[in-house]
Design a protein around this motif. Structure first.
Motif, mmCIF file in Angstrom:
data_model
loop_
_atom_site.group_PDB
_atom_site.id
_atom_site.type_symbol
_atom_site.label_atom_id
_atom_site.label_comp_id
_atom_site.label_asym_id
_atom_site.label_seq_id
_atom_site.Cartn_x
_atom_site.Cartn_y
_atom_site.Cartn_z
ATOM 1 N N THR A 69 0.822 -1.212 0.000
ATOM 2 C CA THR A 69 0.000 0.000 0.000
ATOM 3 C C THR A 69 0.855 1.261 0.000
ATOM 4 O O THR A 69 2.058 1.219 0.239
ATOM 5 C CB THR A 69 -0.913 0.029 1.238
ATOM 6 O OG1 THR A 69 -0.080 0.062 2.405
ATOM 7 C CG2 THR A 69 -1.823 -1.175 1.288
ATOM 8 N N THR A 70 0.222 2.382 -0.230
ATOM 9 C CA THR A 70 0.918 3.663 -0.314
ATOM 10 C C THR A 70 1.734 3.957 0.934
ATOM 11 O O THR A 70 2.908 4.313 0.854
ATOM 12 C CB THR A 70 -0.090 4.802 -0.554
ATOM 13 O OG1 THR A 70 -0.796 4.513 -1.750
ATOM 14 C CG2 THR A 70 0.598 6.141 -0.674
ATOM 15 N N GLN A 71 1.128 3.809 2.096
ATOM 16 C CA GLN A 71 1.836 4.126 3.340
ATOM 17 C C GLN A 71 3.069 3.242 3.512
ATOM 18 O O GLN A 71 4.147 3.732 3.839
ATOM 19 C CB GLN A 71 0.892 3.977 4.532
ATOM 20 C CG GLN A 71 1.476 4.499 5.822
ATOM 21 C CD GLN A 71 0.458 4.457 6.947
ATOM 22 O OE1 GLN A 71 -0.457 3.645 6.943
ATOM 23 N NE2 GLN A 71 0.616 5.340 7.906
ATOM 24 N N ALA A 72 2.921 1.953 3.263
ATOM 25 C CA ALA A 72 4.059 1.046 3.397
ATOM 26 C C ALA A 72 5.097 1.307 2.314
ATOM 27 O O ALA A 72 6.301 1.167 2.559
ATOM 28 C CB ALA A 72 3.582 -0.400 3.334
ATOM 29 N N SER A 73 4.658 1.694 1.122
ATOM 30 C CA SER A 73 5.615 1.948 0.046
ATOM 31 C C SER A 73 6.462 3.185 0.321
ATOM 32 O O SER A 73 7.612 3.261 -0.096
ATOM 33 C CB SER A 73 4.900 2.078 -1.300
ATOM 34 O OG SER A 73 4.122 3.238 -1.352
ATOM 35 N N GLU A 74 5.905 4.145 1.030
ATOM 36 C CA GLU A 74 6.686 5.331 1.403
ATOM 37 C C GLU A 74 7.770 4.952 2.406
ATOM 38 O O GLU A 74 8.865 5.505 2.383
ATOM 39 C CB GLU A 74 5.773 6.405 1.969
ATOM 40 C CG GLU A 74 4.877 7.031 0.908
ATOM 41 C CD GLU A 74 3.793 7.923 1.473
ATOM 42 O OE1 GLU A 74 3.660 8.012 2.721
ATOM 43 O OE2 GLU A 74 3.068 8.526 0.672
ATOM 44 N N ALA A 75 7.481 3.998 3.257
ATOM 45 C CA ALA A 75 8.446 3.559 4.252
ATOM 46 C C ALA A 75 9.533 2.672 3.632
ATOM 47 O O ALA A 75 10.671 2.673 4.089
ATOM 48 C CB ALA A 75 7.741 2.805 5.377
ATOM 49 N N ASP A 76 9.184 1.906 2.575
ATOM 50 C CA ASP A 76 10.138 0.986 1.962
ATOM 51 C C ASP A 76 9.917 0.948 0.449
ATOM 52 O O ASP A 76 9.320 0.011 -0.081
ATOM 53 C CB ASP A 76 9.978 -0.412 2.567
ATOM 54 C CG ASP A 76 11.093 -1.354 2.174
ATOM 55 O OD1 ASP A 76 11.891 -1.017 1.274
ATOM 56 O OD2 ASP A 76 11.162 -2.451 2.764
ATOM 57 N N PRO A 77 10.400 1.973 -0.257
ATOM 58 C CA PRO A 77 10.179 2.043 -1.710
ATOM 59 C C PRO A 77 10.747 0.852 -2.483
ATOM 60 O O PRO A 77 10.169 0.435 -3.482
ATOM 61 C CB PRO A 77 10.876 3.334 -2.129
ATOM 62 C CG PRO A 77 11.084 4.110 -0.878
ATOM 63 C CD PRO A 77 11.109 3.129 0.248
ATOM 64 N N ALA A 78 11.861 0.307 -2.033
ATOM 65 C CA ALA A 78 12.453 -0.835 -2.741
ATOM 66 C C ALA A 78 11.535 -2.056 -2.668
ATOM 67 O O ALA A 78 11.346 -2.767 -3.666
ATOM 68 C CB ALA A 78 13.826 -1.165 -2.166
ATOM 69 N N ALA A 79 10.969 -2.303 -1.504
ATOM 70 C CA ALA A 79 10.037 -3.430 -1.364
ATOM 71 C C ALA A 79 8.780 -3.190 -2.194
ATOM 72 O O ALA A 79 8.248 -4.117 -2.813
ATOM 73 C CB ALA A 79 9.676 -3.641 0.101
ATOM 74 N N ALA A 80 8.330 -1.950 -2.222
ATOM 75 C CA ALA A 80 7.141 -1.622 -3.021
ATOM 76 C C ALA A 80 7.405 -1.889 -4.495
ATOM 77 O O ALA A 80 6.573 -2.473 -5.185
ATOM 78 C CB ALA A 80 6.743 -0.166 -2.796
ATOM 79 N N TRP A 81 8.565 -1.478 -4.984
ATOM 80 C CA TRP A 81 8.896 -1.732 -6.384
ATOM 81 C C TRP A 81 8.970 -3.232 -6.655
ATOM 82 O O TRP A 81 8.438 -3.716 -7.655
ATOM 83 C CB TRP A 81 10.214 -1.060 -6.759
ATOM 84 C CG TRP A 81 10.473 -1.117 -8.241
ATOM 85 C CD1 TRP A 81 10.132 -0.180 -9.157
ATOM 86 C CD2 TRP A 81 11.109 -2.177 -8.959
ATOM 87 N NE1 TRP A 81 10.513 -0.594 -10.418
ATOM 88 C CE2 TRP A 81 11.115 -1.826 -10.323
ATOM 89 C CE3 TRP A 81 11.664 -3.398 -8.588
ATOM 90 C CZ2 TRP A 81 11.661 -2.640 -11.303
ATOM 91 C CZ3 TRP A 81 12.200 -4.212 -9.573
ATOM 92 C CH2 TRP A 81 12.199 -3.832 -10.908
ATOM 93 N N ALA A 82 9.630 -3.962 -5.744
ATOM 94 C CA ALA A 82 9.801 -5.404 -5.935
ATOM 95 C C ALA A 82 8.457 -6.127 -6.006
ATOM 96 O O ALA A 82 8.279 -7.035 -6.829
ATOM 97 C CB ALA A 82 10.650 -5.984 -4.805
#
Length: 108
Positions: A69-82
């Motif tokens: 989600t957006t909130q988690a992706s802000e905290a860990d952009p690399a994981a969000a991309w993966a």
């Protein structure tokens, strides 16, 4: 889908994925995949989908609900991309390689 279709649900331990998998289970065979280990779920990185599924695995449909989600992706952009980008690419690639490509439903 026929009454006994097989469906792969990614993100199947998440909020939406788990509910979708539960609802689909009444109508067919459901295979659940998620990065979080849970009973009845293949614990794997969706970006490595082809390696996570058993040899010869097929599905009539794929519901791709794995995402950060957006909130988690802000905290860990690399994981969000993966998960969000590489994971979606892996799902599409796996579907395209099947002899009879499954229908793909992408939650966004």
């Amino acid at each position: 889908m026929s009454a006994r279709s097989s469906v792969l649900v990614t993100g199947a331990a998440g909020f939406l994925g788990s509910r979708i998998a539960d609802a689909l289970e009444e109508r067919g065979r459901v295979t659940r995949l998620d990065r979080s280990a849970a009973p009845g779920v293949i614990a794997a990185d969706v970006a490595r989908l082809a390696e996570a599924l058993p040899p010869g695995f097929t599905a009539d449909a794929v519901v791709h609900a794995a995402a950060i989600t957006t909130q988690a992706s802000e905290a860990d952009p690399a994981a969000a991309w993966a998960i969000n980008v590489a994971g979606t690419r892996a799902v599409i690639a796996w579907c395209a390689r099947q002899p009879r490509p499954p229908r793909l439903v992408l939650l966004s």
